[in-house]
Enzyme design. Structure first.
Site, PDB file in Angstrom:
ATOM      1  N   PRO A  98      -4.029   6.562  -2.589  1.00  0.00           N
ATOM      2  CG  PRO A  98      -5.746   5.720  -4.538  1.00  0.00           C
ATOM      3  CD  PRO A  98      -4.387   5.824  -3.746  1.00  0.00           C
ATOM      4  CD  GLU A 125      -5.838  -2.251  -9.719  1.00  0.00           C
ATOM      5  OE1 GLU A 125      -6.709  -1.453  -8.604  1.00  0.00           O
ATOM      6  OE2 GLU A 125      -5.393  -1.630 -10.513  1.00  0.00           O
ATOM      7  CG  ASP A 182       1.954  30.205   1.501  1.00  0.00           C
ATOM      8  OD1 ASP A 182       2.882  31.721   1.223  1.00  0.00           O
ATOM      9  OD2 ASP A 182       2.705  29.956   1.261  1.00  0.00           O
TER      10      ASP A 182
HETATM   11  C1  JF8 Z   1      -2.466   4.991  -7.570  1.00  0.00           C
HETATM   12  C2  JF8 Z   1      -0.011   3.774  -6.555  1.00  0.00           C
HETATM   13  C3  JF8 Z   1      -3.262   9.665  -5.068  1.00  0.00           C
HETATM   14  N1  JF8 Z   1      -4.763  11.452  -4.196  1.00  0.00           N
HETATM   15  C4  JF8 Z   1      -4.304   9.193  -4.975  1.00  0.00           C
HETATM   16  N2  JF8 Z   1      -5.229   9.851  -5.814  1.00  0.00           N
HETATM   17  N3  JF8 Z   1      -4.772   8.883  -6.111  1.00  0.00           N
HETATM   18  C5  JF8 Z   1      -3.570   8.245  -5.629  1.00  0.00           C
HETATM   19  C6  JF8 Z   1      -2.214   7.215  -6.697  1.00  0.00           C
HETATM   20  C7  JF8 Z   1      -1.090   6.454  -5.041  1.00  0.00           C
HETATM   21  C8  JF8 Z   1      -0.736   5.575  -5.796  1.00  0.00           C
HETATM   22  C9  JF8 Z   1      -1.258   5.150  -6.533  1.00  0.00           C
HETATM   23  N4  JF8 Z   1      -2.638   4.372  -7.803  1.00  0.00           N
HETATM   24  C10 JF8 Z   1      -1.109   2.971  -7.698  1.00  0.00           C
HETATM   25  C11 JF8 Z   1      -3.047   6.731  -6.944  1.00  0.00           C
HETATM   26  C12 JF8 Z   1      -1.944  10.165  -3.544  1.00  0.00           C
HETATM   27  N5  JF8 Z   1      -1.330   9.684  -3.073  1.00  0.00           N
END
Ligand code: JF8
Length: 271
Positions: A98, A125, A182
């Site tokens: 994220p 995490e 698109d």
């Molecule tokens: C995660 C590993 C992500 N846009 C996004 N929101 N959350 C994630 C994501 C990615 C990897 C892990 N938690 C643990 C959340 C993306 N890309």
């Protein structure tokens, strides 16, 4: 294109067996290899996580397991014969998180031009940051986010990216034109989303297809579609509409935006 995906949930990638991507794999356009991260864990429990240094909630993915996984996939593990990896080169590595740089149509296009991509799916995490540090000196590594919401792991983000990238590969989409015009495709429509679409029958449950679409007047159809695209962009994506380049707007565009009381080039406050 070769695509390696490392995850503790390889079953998440079953959708890659079907539809566009599945067909591309059958034809050999795409070579997708999904790997179980736990195959590189050495203890009896096949542990991939540990407690975070500095404290805090949750668990962090262990660097040693990721290091062995990535070395093996890249063909650089101890014992690997030099120059054995497919293509001879090394992959571009994508780590969903994220906190990454935003995934976009532009990045999808750039990645679609790579011969080899390696996706590292974190859970918990996330992955010990030294993994990205280590491989940044050997591979091009990008931490990427698919949007501002929090997922439980990188798997779904990888499915999103692989679909967006896969449909851009030569010969993957049936109609090559569909990929270029698109919403979000580069070009003059870049800051407009698409308008509504219709098919037969001409009346369904009392709802009529707009008469202009049945008129056969291509000029009027094009103008109507542009109007609808502008209306929808103003309604649903005011931040995109605010970025419309006045140079790309004709008289009629400007009149419509006026009617919608939308001011181009100014951030949306009163719209
Ligand atoms: C995660 C590993 C992500 N846009 C996004 N929101 N959350 C994630 C994501 C990615 C990897 C892990 N938690 C643990 C959340 C993306 N890309």
């Amino acid at each position: 294109m070769r695509l390696d995906i490392v995850s503790i949930f390889p079953e998440y990638f079953a959708p890659l067996d079907v539809s566009l991507i599945g067909k591309a794999r059958e034809r050999g356009t795409l070579d997708v290899r999904v790997h179980q991260l736990r195959d590189w864990a050495h203890d009896v429990h096949r542990t991939v996580d540990d407690t975070p240094y500095g404290g805090g909630p949750g668990m962090v993915m262990k660097p040693e397991v990721w290091g062995e996984a990535i070395d093996t996939v890249c063909g650089t593990a101890v014992g690997a014969v030099a120059g054995t990896a497919a293509g001879g080169g090394s992959p571009r590595m994508i780590v969903p998180t994220p906190s990454g740089r935003p995934f976009s149509q532009e990045l999808a296009q750039e990645l679609a031009e790579e011969p080899w991509l390696l996706f590292a799916c974190g859970r918990y995490e996330g992955i010990d940051s030294r993994v990205m540090e280590e491989y940044s000196s050997r591979l091009r590594v990008d931490e990427v986010s698919i949007g501002d919401y929090v997922l439980a792991g990188g798997e779904v983000a990888v499915l999103v990216m692989v679909e967006a990238i896969g449909r851009l590969l030569p010969g993957v989409l049936g109609n090559a034109q569909s990929a270029v015009d698109d919403s979000f495709a580069p070009g003059s429509m870049r800051n407009l989303v698409e308008g509504p679409v219709y098919t037969k029958p001409p009346v369904w449950r009392g709802h009529e297809v707009p008469a202009v679409l049945l008129s056969g007047h291509h000029g009027n159809v094009a103008r109507w579609r542009r109007d609808e695209a502008i209306r929808r962009t103003v309604r649903n994506r005011p931040e995109l509409a605010a970025e419309l380049d006045p140079e790309t707007l004709d008289k009629r565009d400007r009149k419509l935006l006026e009617e919608l009381s939308f001011r181009v080039g100014q951030k949306d406050v009163a719209n």
